[in-house]
Design an enzyme around this catalytic site. Structure first.
Site, short mmCIF file in Angstrom:
data_model
loop_
_atom_site.label_atom_id
_atom_site.label_comp_id
_atom_site.label_asym_id
_atom_site.label_seq_id
_atom_site.Cartn_x
_atom_site.Cartn_y
_atom_site.Cartn_z
N ASP A 1 95.90 62.71 -32.75
CA ASP A 1 95.01 61.70 -33.32
C ASP A 1 95.73 60.37 -33.49
OD1 ASP A 1 93.12 60.26 -34.64
OD2 ASP A 1 93.10 61.50 -36.45
N ASP B 1 91.15 55.21 -31.58
CA ASP B 1 91.09 56.47 -32.31
C ASP B 1 90.74 57.64 -31.39
OD1 ASP B 1 91.04 58.35 -34.31
OD2 ASP B 1 89.08 57.77 -35.09
#
Ligand SMILES: *[C@@H]1O[C@H](CO)[C@@H](O)[C@H](O)[C@H]1NC(C)=O
Ligand SMILES: *[C@@H]1O[C@H](CO)[C@@H](O)[C@H](O)[C@H]1NC(C)=O
Ligand SMILES: *[C@@H]1O[C@H](CO)[C@@H](O)[C@H](O)[C@H]1NC(C)=O
Ligand SMILES: *[C@@H]1O[C@H](CO)[C@@H](O)[C@H](O)[C@H]1NC(C)=O
Ligand SMILES: *[C@@H]1O[C@H](CO)[C@@H](O)[C@H](O)[C@H]1NC(C)=O
Length: 430
Positions: free
Chosen positions: A317, A101
């Site tokens: 992201d 992440d």
């Protein structure tokens, strides 16, 4: 993250110095070769509709922004299958799968006494959270007694975790990161995949979520403490402040590389773009996310073409599957599928015939256009059970952060330089 997100609504767009295009050789010479590379696993997550319709997690945001659900979980996410990228990490002598992440900075594992909450904050059987294997034992490098972990993903009403802070050596891609501060999650609302034991947070120090004291309900900026997350600890360890991600729809070609870009990976020209600061809650600005402002977005079908040049800041992201844009932009892109994608209110996203023709979709960054592989514009693994239609790669979420997610990153090499340069570089894999 909730606190930050609430304060970031009025995004201050910083002037973006757009980089001139460079020749192959010049660019190539500036991106170091990584000595440490690990292959990622692409996982398609199967979640029961009961679980996923009541809760949302930022990663797979399909949100309609209506906040209509029962207990302030902002949005519904009733998709059955989602794509995510996992990496193997060794801690305390054991291997775990963690989600990759770049949109958060804390690395956490689930502790063996984890208490799973439902959307009504009732303690339910831990299987409800569908986590992977528990972390074995306690912090190998000792607990940090005066701090705790408290993170909310995806906005004020998103899923959250409370936990303990401590240290462990971590081994990722063959690099041992000594005494990394990590969290062990002890309580929270979570939708797992049955495989991953937590998250490898590859975000910047400004987003770490450690708090002084022992009372999570009182947490705020007054007791927030920043610490060195994995990216900065690795940079120190390797004396190289660069890492790269190659996400591919083909699992076996996906990688995380520390220190540079893997030698064997072939790419076109790199575009460079500075990582932008974002406003802080009480004035000033700082680095939080891998934020940039695209030069333009372009989308066209065989019938019509739209180019949008006034754009908000977006974050890069890896922890979000879709690209998430302002509603009007997302709607227009989705209407350029042939046949048109249809917004499905109950699912909070656009769905389309799985063999529709997607529009050509390009994101111009640092003076260079990156065309998304048409195959990434339709997610065969995410289907509306009622119609059998597939989700499109473009979602909407107003009043929050806009996202270039896996749909954008697939087929590119994304280089993150968290050293003094503070820039990102993107190149198409060839
Ligand atoms: C962890 O993974 C590494 C590399 O894949 C392997 O060599 C090692 O034996 C594994 N360790 C355990 C405890 O499974
Ligand atoms: C901290 O945890 C509490 C629940 O224990 C939650 O209500 C609160 O929103 C969390 N704060 C942050 C900053 O995540
Ligand atoms: C990084 O630099 C430090 C001191 O400058 C040195 O001790 C260390 O060996 C270097 N590490 C690597 C991996 O080159
Ligand atoms: C995935 O990549 C591997 C290695 O490059 C290749 O052998 C394989 O054919 C690819 N699979 C698909 C479905 O493209
Ligand atoms: C978009 O426009 C380009 C250039 O005119 C064209 O080659 C391409 O086929 C169009 N895309 C679609 C999906 O029709």
């Amino acid at each position: 993250m909730a606190l930050l997100l609430r304060c970031l609504v009025a995004l201050l767009l910083l002037a973006l110095a757009s980089a001139a295009p460079f020749s192959d050789s010049k660019r190539a010479a500036q991106v170091p070769v990584a000595s440490h590379v690990v292959r990622l696993t692409k996982n398609t997550v199967s979640r029961s509709s009961a679980l996923s319709s009541t809760r949302v997690r930022k990663f797979r945001a399909f949100t309609d922004g209506t906040g209509s659900s029962a207990v302030g979980i902002a949005t519904a996410l009733p998709v059955h299958y989602q794509a995510e990228y996992l990496v193997e990490v060794n801690a305390g002598g054991n291997n775990y799968s963690l989600l990759i992440d770049t949109g958060s900075s804390d690395t956490w594992f689930v502790r063996n006494d984890f208490q799973c909450l439902d959307a009504y904050l009732r303690i339910v059987h831990v299987s409800y959270c569908n986590l992977g294997p528990y972390f074995k034992g306690d912090f190998p490098g000792g607990q940090i007694l005066e701090q705790h972990f408290n993170i909310t993903y995806g906005g004020a009403d998103g899923p959250f975790l409370n936990g303990l802070m401590g240290y462990s050596d971590l081994t990722v891609a063959g690099v041992t990161i000594p005494k990394q501060q990590i969290a062990l999650a002890t309580l929270g609302i979570w939708i797992g995949d049955g495989i991953s034991s937590g998250i490898l947070g590859l975000g910047l120090p400004g987003l770490t979520e450690a708090f002084v004291g022992m009372s999570p309900v009182e947490d705020g900026l007054q007791n927030l403490v920043n610490y060195s997350p994995v990216v900065t600890t690795v940079a120190t360890q390797l004396n190289k402040s660069i890492f790269s991600l190659g996400l591919s729809r083909n699992s076996s070609e996906s990688f995380l590389a520390l220190g540079g870009v893997p030698q064997h990976v072939k790419v076109g020209n790199y575009a460079n773009v500075p990582i932008q600061k974002m406003p802080k809650s009480f004035g000033g600005s700082d680095y939080f996310y891998y934020a940039l402002t695209p030069d333009s977005l372009v989308w066209n079908s065989s019938r019509s073409r739209v180019q949008q040049e006034t754009l908000p800041q977006v974050i890069v992201d890896s922890g979000t599957t879709l690209n998430v844009f302002p509603y009007e932009i997302a709607r227009s892109i989705n209407e350029h599928f042939i046949p048109k994608a249809v917004y499905t209110t109950s699912l909070g996203g656009w769905f389309v015939s799985c063999n529709a023709k997607p529009p050509s979709f390009g994101v111009k960054i640092g003076g260079q256009m990156f065309w998304t592989d048409p195959a990434s514009m339709i997610l065969p693994e995410v289907k509306d059970p009622a119609t059998g239609y597939c989700a499109t790669g473009i979602g909407a979420m107003d009043g929050s952060l806009y996202i270039l997610g896996d749909v954008f990153m697939q087929g590119l090499v994304a280089v993150f330089d968290v050293g003094p340069n503070m820039e990102m570089r993107f190149a198409k894999r060839i």
